[in-house]
Each structure stands twice: as C-alpha cells, then as structure tokens.
Design a protein around this motif. Structure first.
Motif, PDB file in Angstrom:
ATOM      1  N   LEU A 102       0.819  -1.204   0.000  1.00  0.00           N
ATOM      2  CA  LEU A 102       0.000   0.000   0.000  1.00  0.00           C
ATOM      3  C   LEU A 102       0.863   1.269   0.000  1.00  0.00           C
ATOM      4  CD1 LEU A 102      -2.966  -0.999   2.333  1.00  0.00           C
ATOM      5  CD2 LEU A 102      -2.883  -0.893  -0.155  1.00  0.00           C
ATOM      6  N   ARG A 103       2.185   1.068  -0.007  1.00  0.00           N
ATOM      7  CA  ARG A 103       3.065   2.235  -0.080  1.00  0.00           C
ATOM      8  C   ARG A 103       3.255   2.630  -1.545  1.00  0.00           C
ATOM      9  NH1 ARG A 103       7.471  -0.924   3.311  1.00  0.00           N
ATOM     10  NH2 ARG A 103       6.178  -1.282   5.147  1.00  0.00           N
ATOM     11  N   PRO A 104       3.431   3.900  -1.822  1.00  0.00           N
ATOM     12  CA  PRO A 104       3.703   4.301  -3.203  1.00  0.00           C
ATOM     13  C   PRO A 104       5.155   3.991  -3.565  1.00  0.00           C
ATOM     14  CG  PRO A 104       3.765   6.203  -1.771  1.00  0.00           C
ATOM     15  CD  PRO A 104       3.414   5.043  -0.892  1.00  0.00           C
ATOM     16  N   THR A 105       5.446   3.901  -4.840  1.00  0.00           N
ATOM     17  CA  THR A 105       6.839   3.789  -5.271  1.00  0.00           C
ATOM     18  C   THR A 105       7.445   5.182  -5.203  1.00  0.00           C
ATOM     19  OG1 THR A 105       6.269   4.239  -7.563  1.00  0.00           O
ATOM     20  CG2 THR A 105       6.278   1.916  -6.859  1.00  0.00           C
ATOM     21  N   MET A 106       8.768   5.223  -5.342  1.00  0.00           N
ATOM     22  CA  MET A 106       9.428   6.533  -5.291  1.00  0.00           C
ATOM     23  C   MET A 106       9.010   7.385  -6.488  1.00  0.00           C
ATOM     24  SD  MET A 106      10.849   6.922  -2.484  1.00  0.00           S
ATOM     25  CE  MET A 106      11.430   8.583  -2.745  1.00  0.00           C
ATOM     26  N   ARG A 107       8.750   6.727  -7.628  1.00  0.00           N
ATOM     27  CA  ARG A 107       8.311   7.488  -8.789  1.00  0.00           C
ATOM     28  C   ARG A 107       6.998   8.212  -8.480  1.00  0.00           C
ATOM     29  NH1 ARG A 107      10.251   8.011 -13.429  1.00  0.00           N
ATOM     30  NH2 ARG A 107      11.638   6.221 -13.276  1.00  0.00           N
ATOM     31  N   ARG A 108       6.108   7.479  -7.855  1.00  0.00           N
ATOM     32  CA  ARG A 108       4.811   8.049  -7.475  1.00  0.00           C
ATOM     33  C   ARG A 108       5.013   9.195  -6.473  1.00  0.00           C
ATOM     34  NH1 ARG A 108       0.899   9.205  -9.057  1.00  0.00           N
ATOM     35  NH2 ARG A 108      -1.232   8.840  -8.362  1.00  0.00           N
ATOM     36  N   VAL A 109       5.892   8.958  -5.543  1.00  0.00           N
ATOM     37  CA  VAL A 109       6.180   9.971  -4.516  1.00  0.00           C
ATOM     38  C   VAL A 109       6.656  11.260  -5.174  1.00  0.00           C
ATOM     39  CG1 VAL A 109       7.761  10.575  -2.627  1.00  0.00           C
ATOM     40  CG2 VAL A 109       6.676   8.323  -2.682  1.00  0.00           C
ATOM     41  N   VAL A 110       7.592  11.098  -6.131  1.00  0.00           N
ATOM     42  CA  VAL A 110       8.141  12.280  -6.797  1.00  0.00           C
ATOM     43  C   VAL A 110       7.044  13.006  -7.575  1.00  0.00           C
ATOM     44  CG1 VAL A 110       9.741  13.038  -8.607  1.00  0.00           C
ATOM     45  CG2 VAL A 110      10.498  11.438  -6.845  1.00  0.00           C
ATOM     46  N   GLN A 111       6.165  12.195  -8.191  1.00  0.00           N
ATOM     47  CA  GLN A 111       5.049  12.814  -8.918  1.00  0.00           C
ATOM     48  C   GLN A 111       4.187  13.647  -7.960  1.00  0.00           C
ATOM     49  OE1 GLN A 111       3.146   9.497 -10.791  1.00  0.00           O
ATOM     50  NE2 GLN A 111       4.662   9.418 -12.461  1.00  0.00           N
ATOM     51  N   TYR A 112       3.858  13.094  -6.801  1.00  0.00           N
ATOM     52  CA  TYR A 112       3.068  13.855  -5.823  1.00  0.00           C
ATOM     53  C   TYR A 112       3.769  15.150  -5.468  1.00  0.00           C
ATOM     54  CZ  TYR A 112      -0.266  10.062  -4.802  1.00  0.00           C
ATOM     55  OH  TYR A 112      -1.248   9.129  -4.884  1.00  0.00           O
ATOM     56  N   LEU A 113       5.059  15.055  -5.222  1.00  0.00           N
ATOM     57  CA  LEU A 113       5.795  16.229  -4.768  1.00  0.00           C
ATOM     58  C   LEU A 113       5.913  17.278  -5.866  1.00  0.00           C
ATOM     59  CD1 LEU A 113       8.668  14.558  -2.702  1.00  0.00           C
ATOM     60  CD2 LEU A 113       6.830  15.972  -1.805  1.00  0.00           C
ATOM     61  N   ASP A 114       6.033  16.814  -7.111  1.00  0.00           N
ATOM     62  CA  ASP A 114       6.242  17.751  -8.219  1.00  0.00           C
ATOM     63  C   ASP A 114       4.944  18.408  -8.692  1.00  0.00           C
ATOM     64  OD1 ASP A 114       8.885  17.450  -8.200  1.00  0.00           O
ATOM     65  OD2 ASP A 114       9.015  16.054  -9.896  1.00  0.00           O
ATOM     66  N   SER A 115       3.876  17.605  -8.674  1.00  0.00           N
ATOM     67  CA  SER A 115       2.671  18.096  -9.342  1.00  0.00           C
ATOM     68  C   SER A 115       1.651  18.691  -8.384  1.00  0.00           C
ATOM     69  CB  SER A 115       2.030  16.953 -10.116  1.00  0.00           C
ATOM     70  OG  SER A 115       1.606  15.978  -9.180  1.00  0.00           O
ATOM     71  N   ASP A 116       1.986  18.701  -7.109  1.00  0.00           N
ATOM     72  CA  ASP A 116       1.039  19.229  -6.133  1.00  0.00           C
ATOM     73  C   ASP A 116      -0.305  18.505  -6.172  1.00  0.00           C
ATOM     74  OD1 ASP A 116       3.013  20.886  -5.491  1.00  0.00           O
ATOM     75  OD2 ASP A 116       2.058  22.732  -6.177  1.00  0.00           O
ATOM     76  N   GLN A 117      -0.285  17.289  -6.704  1.00  0.00           N
ATOM     77  CA  GLN A 117      -1.519  16.497  -6.675  1.00  0.00           C
ATOM     78  C   GLN A 117      -1.912  16.246  -5.231  1.00  0.00           C
ATOM     79  OE1 GLN A 117      -1.514  12.713  -8.557  1.00  0.00           O
ATOM     80  NE2 GLN A 117      -0.832  13.507 -10.533  1.00  0.00           N
ATOM     81  N   PRO A 118      -3.188  16.306  -4.918  1.00  0.00           N
ATOM     82  CA  PRO A 118      -3.569  15.991  -3.551  1.00  0.00           C
ATOM     83  C   PRO A 118      -3.329  14.513  -3.259  1.00  0.00           C
ATOM     84  CG  PRO A 118      -5.517  16.353  -4.910  1.00  0.00           C
ATOM     85  CD  PRO A 118      -4.354  16.632  -5.787  1.00  0.00           C
ATOM     86  N   VAL A 119      -2.807  14.251  -2.097  1.00  0.00           N
ATOM     87  CA  VAL A 119      -2.542  12.863  -1.700  1.00  0.00           C
ATOM     88  C   VAL A 119      -3.821  12.309  -1.088  1.00  0.00           C
ATOM     89  CG1 VAL A 119      -1.145  11.399  -0.203  1.00  0.00           C
ATOM     90  CG2 VAL A 119      -0.138  13.419  -1.272  1.00  0.00           C
ATOM     91  N   PRO A 120      -4.184  11.104  -1.520  1.00  0.00           N
ATOM     92  CA  PRO A 120      -5.405  10.538  -0.937  1.00  0.00           C
ATOM     93  C   PRO A 120      -5.244  10.372   0.576  1.00  0.00           C
ATOM     94  CG  PRO A 120      -4.211   8.884  -2.220  1.00  0.00           C
ATOM     95  CD  PRO A 120      -3.569  10.191  -2.519  1.00  0.00           C
ATOM     96  N   ASP A 121      -6.356  10.543   1.268  1.00  0.00           N
ATOM     97  CA  ASP A 121      -6.322  10.346   2.709  1.00  0.00           C
ATOM     98  C   ASP A 121      -5.995   8.896   3.022  1.00  0.00           C
ATOM     99  OD1 ASP A 121      -6.752  12.872   3.554  1.00  0.00           O
ATOM    100  OD2 ASP A 121      -8.946  12.641   3.720  1.00  0.00           O
ATOM    101  N   PRO A 122      -5.277   8.664   4.096  1.00  0.00           N
ATOM    102  CA  PRO A 122      -4.988   7.275   4.473  1.00  0.00           C
ATOM    103  C   PRO A 122      -6.290   6.513   4.715  1.00  0.00           C
ATOM    104  CG  PRO A 122      -3.689   8.805   5.773  1.00  0.00           C
ATOM    105  CD  PRO A 122      -4.662   9.626   5.009  1.00  0.00           C
TER     106      PRO A 122
END
Ligand SMILES: *[C@@H]1O[C@H](CO)[C@@H](O)[C@H](O)[C@H]1NC(C)=O
Ligand SMILES: *[C@@H]1O[C@H](CO)[C@@H](O)[C@H](O)[C@H]1NC(C)=O
Ligand SMILES: *[C@@H]1O[C@H](CO)[C@@H](O)[C@H](O)[C@H]1NC(C)=O
Ligand SMILES: *[C@@H]1O[C@H](CO)[C@@H](O)[C@H](O)[C@H]1NC(C)=O
Ligand SMILES: *[C@@H]1O[C@H](CO)[C@@H](O)[C@H](O)[C@H]1NC(C)=O
Ligand SMILES: *[C@@H]1O[C@H](CO)[C@@H](O)[C@H](O)[C@H]1NC(C)=O
Length: 671
Positions: A607-627
């Motif tokens: 259920l953890r994101p990959t680092m690629r996904r993490v970088v995408q979240y950080l770069d695109s300011d996409q909202p992170v789904p609530d846990p």
C-alpha cells in the motif's frame, strides 16, 4: 778501541754493579745487556726478559751469572765456613691456560753449569735422580706449581728448600706475612701470571736459610715464608755458580725472570721495579685507547642507526600499510593510498573529526594534490569474505552521479578497516538542524527543497540507474547539506557491508530504529519499499521536527507515525507541523508532506507508493489521498511491540540496530 772499552764499562756500571773484587755482588735490572750463561730453552728476549722456557715439550733451561762466586771464607782460622749470601729476584709464571701450568722454576747454587745429566719435568732440570750424588751439590729454592707425590709435594703451589735432593727440607704454600696487614697471612698463586719477588738469605754464622715471597712492589715482609736451618759449610765448594733452572712438561708455560740481584756478606741490592722489563701480553695486541673508546661507540651508533632506520621503515609500513589484492586492480582509479588520506586528514587528528556515525568516524580532509575537500569515513570491518563484493559495490556506487547524492570518490583498504572517501558537505547533516536547539531552524522552503532532493535521489537509486540500489538507511542524519542547502543522501549501500560476510543462516537487519519497515524486521529482506517506509518516516521527521521515536511530556515513548495519525484522526493534521516554524509554512505542501509521509510509512508494503509516485506527488502538487480508515486504526507502536521491538526500543535516540533471528544486538554509535 777506547770507546769500546768505555761503553763496556758503562754497561757494566749500569747492569752489573760489582762492588767486590771477586764478583760477590751484581744487579740485573732486566737482562738485555747481560752476559748470562744459558742452556736449553733459556733465552733473553729483545725486551730484556729472561725467558727460561717456551712451549717445547720435556726440555730443560738454565741461566747462570757468568762468573762463579767464592762461597767459602778462606781467611777463616778454624774450619772454612760458608759465607752469608743474599739474593732477590722478580719472576713470573705465565701459563697459556689460566691457573693451570707446568713445572715451576728454581733458584740454584751449583758447582757446575753442566746440567746435561739432570732431568726435565718434575726434576726441574736440577738433578738426575731424587737424591743427588756427592758431586752434584745442588742447593735449590724451588717455586713449584705441580704437586708430585713421589717428591712428597704438599700441593701444586708451594715454595721449598732443596739440599741436593728433590725432596724439600722444608716447604710452605706460596704466600707471605703481610706487614701492612699486621702480619696476616696472604696466599699467592705462583702461576697467576703476575710478577712476584723472592728473597733468599743465608746466614753463614747461624746456618739458617730464609726464603721470603711477596707480590712485586710489596716491601720485603719481616717474617720469612721459610726459615730452614741448614749448615752449608761442608756443602759449599769454594766457587759456585748462581742462577735459575726450569723445565717444561706438557702445558705451555713460560717462566720469566725480570730482574735479579745478588750479594755476598750482606743484603742483596734492591731492584728498581721501574727499570724492569714488562711481561709480554697474553693474546693479541691490545687496541689503542682511542679505538677502545671509538670502536664500541661507532659500533653502537651504527647499530642504533640501523635499528632506527629499520624501525622507521617498519613504522612507515605499519603507519601507511594497506591491504591490496589483485582483484582490486580493476578498481584502480577509485583506490586512494592510505598515505594520501593520512596526510589529507593531518593523521586523522581529533580536530579533523566531523562526527561519529553508526559505521565509524568521519574526518574532514583536504587532498594535497588537488586541494579538494573530502570527508573520509573509517569503517571497521572484521569479515574477510564479502569485502570483495562490497568493494565492487562501492566502486559501482562510485559511478552513481546525482546532484542529490553525496559523491563517493573512492576507497582505501587496511587491515580490518575500510576507508571511504566522499565529497565534503559544507553544512553537515540535516538532523542537527532538525533536533539541535542550538542550530538555526530551517525554513519550510528549505525543508521542502531538501525533501524533493532526497526523493529525487531515491528515485534515481531505485529506478533510474542500471541496477536497483537500495539505500537501507534513509534517515535525517544520513542526509547531508551542501553549500546551497541541497539535501544529499549519503552512506548508501553501507548497510550492505554488514550483510555480506555474515552467517547466512541468521538474518541480520541493519538500519536505524524507528525507520525500519515492519516486514523488514520480520523477514530481514530489504526492498525498495522498505526504503520507501524509511523515507515516509523521514518526511514526517522533517515536517514535524521530531525524532521517529520520541518521548512525550510524561516521558512515555511516542512513535511519530502514531502521533501524526492521531492528529489526522482528529482532523487537524497540520497541528503536527514543527512548532519552530511558528506557522510560517505552505499549508498545502505541509499537508501533502504529512499525508505522503503516512502513506509511505504504511505498515503494509504494497500500500506504499513507489518513489516514482512519490516524486510525482511532490512535483505536481496532486492531492494525496487520505490514508485508509483501516490504516487509521493501526498503531505502529503496538505493531512494533508485537514484532518484539520492545526489548530494544528503549533508547529514544536513533541508533544502528542489528537484529538477528535469535538475538537482538544494538550496534552502538561509534562502532
Ligand atoms: C760472556 O761470558 C762468556 C763466558 O761465559 C765469555 O767468554 C764472554 O767473553 C763474555 N762476554 C762478555 C761481553 O762479557
Ligand atoms: C723455544 O726456544 C728454543 C731455543 O731458544 C727455540 O729454538 C724454539 O724455537 C722456541 N720455541 C718456541 C715455540 O718459541
Ligand atoms: C771469615 O771468618 C772469620 C773468622 O771465622 C771472620 O772473622 C770473617 O769475618 C769472615 N769473613 C767473611 C767475609 O765472612
Ligand atoms: C757435562 O757432563 C757430562 C757428564 O755428566 C759429560 O759427559 C760432558 O762432557 C760434560 N760437558 C761439558 C761441556 O763439560
Ligand atoms: C735418598 O736419601 C735418603 C737419605 O738422605 C734415603 O733415606 C733415601 O732412601 C734415598 N733415596 C733414594 C731413592 O736413594
Ligand atoms: C731468618 O729469619 C729469622 C726469623 O724467622 C730471623 O731471626 C733471621 O735473622 C733471618 N735470617 C736472615 C739471614 O735473614
């Protein structure tokens, strides 16, 4: 002719002082110019010594004053009596072997100098049998150094008076009554190689013969060694010769007479010891005094110099000793010499110490050749196996290039030690800024930049490089800050060193408490997702300014993940943000970082994101789904306790841990 006669007279005056017309007195201060009657082995050395014997086996030697002495008082009205006489001489018995010598020598008064019938050996060249014949008439004072039972000798070091037979009338062990010592008896060793003086005094009236012995230069003792009543009036012929007799046996012994004086009717003239010849030295010629002093000194200096050079070389070898094996040639350019590193860090001085980490001490240095600033990490390792793989990995890691990785420049290997050379990071490690109240607080902007940098480097390690590199020890103290305050990940792959070479049957988990993913503790298997877990904890640590495992006000342990979940559950996740920021942060970014942190630190790896996904979240300011709600009910603390963490989660400080299947050990800092 006149000159010849004159010189002869002078010689006579110096060496043979004759006071009476019949030659009843003479003095020999050495025998260089004397005209002795010699036979057998007797010879006068160039130095003036009378040498009675030399090495020849079973031979005799005699030496006589050339002129006969008138021993009888012709003018005696009654029966002619023997005149008093006195003689003294200095002798030395020099044996080739200390304390071991052949037969001795004797002072002789004899009617003839023809001793062809006399025997050598214990007979001392005096007589042909134990009892002398009527015509022999030999009076002798023997200095005997062999004990001969046949001749009833008392010992092998005695003085005796012999009257025409080899058995002494009287004998005494060699020695003297020391006047300086109150007349105490002092023994002497005849064959001690030291010169000694003998006095023989005959009182014609009293018919008494005294023999006295003393070391040379000791005045004549008052009490004689021997005092023998002997009437020589019928024994003496009118003219008799005086001299010395000796004989050799089997042991190389030399009998020397150094000086001699004689007088009839009065005491023998004293000898002047300063004029006596010197005894030959035993053994090789002595070295000069200068050599005596200089030679040992020079030798000592040379030895010291050689030793010093040797120890310096050993010291140098030791000091700079490296371990280098053939297979390392492939990594040539990455190999540093220990000597260079030693000098770069001023000999690993304390003042160059940057810090002590889980793997060893880190020193600052400047490479002399390039004046490049470096950090040298000394990692101790005992495992012999695995080093090769590790070095290979270090070198391959050295080929990694990313602006958010601390560049590994190379390595050096020593016995039980590995030295890793990194780029020097000016601003030190991130955890100081987060947790040390003395350090300035990092702004949100700086924190966010660091987070993005670390994420980028992890993505590079996990996916963008030719092989997957798992860092295994992501934490704030392994993130270093360069001069632009960019976060750079250091120490990657180091944990592998402790993986290699350990017993494959036990699983060792290496990492830092609080950053370890639960499944890593269970299985011991590191994956990119275990790095993601550590990264999640790291995100929370940076945003909250708290350690992963901390103490609350009641001093009970608080897991950071649980704390953030708690805030989230209460609908106020931003309350978890570091209070030192005093509200100065981007709300959106902070919420993203916190939620992303929780997501990455999810107990279930898939259920953890990959680092690629993490970088995408950080770069695109996409909202992170609530846990997920299920996650929200987790308690990391209880999970860790279930996994047997509790026994060692005692320390609130993060530390390296190594968890075996059956044992739990904590690698202390500084190891
Ligand atoms: C030495 O003595 C011998 C006799 O023994 C004699 O013939 C000779 O002339 C003497 N020489 C000297 C220089 O006195
Ligand atoms: C001993 O003395 C004799 C006679 O002087 C001589 O011929 C002989 O060479 C000497 N031997 C040694 C060993 O000196
Ligand atoms: C010789 O004997 C006589 C009488 O016995 C004595 O007076 C004299 O002194 C003696 N001479 C020597 C030189 O002994
Ligand atoms: C020495 O004495 C022996 C007898 O004992 C004799 O044969 C020899 O001729 C003598 N030598 C001399 C030089 O008188
Ligand atoms: C030597 O003479 C003594 C007496 O002076 C005598 O008793 C002894 O038997 C003699 N020895 C020999 C071997 O002739
Ligand atoms: C011999 O020695 C005795 C003492 O033991 C002494 O009375 C005597 O005068 C000495 N004789 C000579 C000639 O020196």
């Amino acid at each position: 002719m006149l000159a010849k006669i004159a010189s002869f007279v002078v010689l006579l005056l110096i060496h043979v002082a004759s006071s009476s017309a019949d030659g009843g007195q003479f003095v020999y201060q050495g025998f260089a110019a004397a005209n002795l009657t010699l036979d057998g082995l007797a010879a006068v050395t160039p130095g003036g010594l009378l040498a009675l014997t030399n090495a020849t086996f079973q031979t005799k030697a005699h030496a006589f004053h050339p002129l006969p002495i008138h021993f009888l008082n012709a003018s005696s009205s009654a029966a002619p009596g023997a005149r008093s006489f006195s003689t003294c001489f200095v002798f030395a018995i020099v044996s080739a072997y200390d304390r071991l010598s052949d037969h001795g020598l004797a002072f002789v008064v004899t009617p003839t100098t023809n001793f062809s019938a006399a025997k050598a050996g214990q007979y001392l060249g005096l007589l042909g049998a134990i009892n002398g014949t009527a015509s022999d008439r030999v009076l002798a004072v023997e200095l005997d150094t062999i004990m001969n039972p046949e001749l009833r000798d008392m010992n092998s070091n005695h003085v005796g008076v012999d009257v025409n037979r080899m058995i002494s009338e009287q004998a005494q062990p060699a020695g003297y009554y020391d006047d300086a010592g109150g007349g105490a008896w002092r023994g002497l060793q005849l064959n001690s190689r030291k010169p000694m003086q003998v006095w023989v005094d005959y009182d014609g009236q009293a018919g008494q013969l005294n023999v006295t012995l003393a070391p040379v230069r000791v005045p004549k003792p008052k009490k004689p060694l021997l005092s023998v009543p002997v009437d020589l009036s019928t024994f003496m012929a009118d003219t008799m010769y005086v001299g010395f007799s000796s004989a050799t046996g089997v042991i190389v012994t030399r009998h020397y007479v150094l000086g001699w004086s004689f007088s009839l009717d009065g005491p023998a003239p004293p000898l002047d010891f300063s004029k006596l010849p010197a005894l030959p030295r035993l053994g090789p010629k002595p070295r000069s005094k200068v050599l005596d002093v200089l030679l040992p000194l020079a030798t000592a200096l040379l030895v010291a110099a050689v030793l010093a050079a040797f120890f310096f070389m050993v010291w140098r070898r030791r000091r700079y000793a490296e371990v280098r094996e053939d297979w390392e040639d492939a990594f040539g350019p990455h190999r540093f010499s220990y000597k260079d590193l030693f000098h770069a860090t001023s000999g690993f001085k304390e003042r160059n110490l940057l810090g002590i980490g889980g793997f060893g001490r880190v020193y600052k240095g400047v490479l002399p050749a390039s004046s490049l600033e470096i950090a040298v990490k000394r990692v101790s390792h005992d495992s012999r196996q695995g080093v090769r793989e590790f070095v290979a990995e270090v070198v391959s890691i050295g080929r990694l290039r990313h602006r958010n990785l601390v560049q590994l420049l190379g390595y050096c290997r020593r016995q039980g030690e590995l030295l890793l050379v990194y780029d020097f990071m000016e601003n030190g490690s991130l955890d100081k800024y987060l947790h040390d109240p003395q350090m300035p607080t990092l702004s949100w902007h700086e924190r966010y930049k660091i987070i993005k940098g670390v994420a980028a480097s992890l993505l590079y390690l996990h996916e963008d490089w030719e092989q997957v590199v798992i860092h295994r020890d992501i934490k704030a103290s392994n993130v270093l800050l360069d001069h632009e305050m960019n976060g750079r990940v250091g120490d990657f792959g180091l944990a592998r060193l402790y993986d290699h070479g350990t017993d494959p049957r036990t699983t060792h988990v290496v990492g830092t408490m609080g950053y370890l993913a639960p499944e890593l503790v269970r299985t011991g298997k590191a994956t990119p997702l275990t790095d993601v877990f550590s990264f999640g904890v790291f995100l929370l640590e940076v945003a909250c300014g708290r350690r992963p495992i901390d103490r609350d006000d009641h001093n009970s342990r608080v897991v950071l993940v649980d704390r953030v979940i708690e805030h989230h559950r209460n609908g106020s996740i931003l309350d978890a943000v570091d209070p030192r920021l005093v509200g100065k942060y981007e709300t959106k970014e902070a919420a993203l970082v916190l939620k992303l942190g929780l997501m990455c630190a999810h107990p279930l790896p898939n259920l953890r994101p990959t680092m690629r996904r993490v970088v995408q979240y950080l770069d695109s300011d996409q909202p992170v789904p609530d846990p997920s709600p299920s996650y929200m009910s987790y308690s990391m603390m209880s999970m860790m306790q279930n996994d047997g963490f509790d026994s060692y989660v005692m320390s609130s400080k993060p530390s390296m841990t190594s968890i075996g299947v059956s044992s739990v050990s904590v690698l202390s800092e500084g190891r």
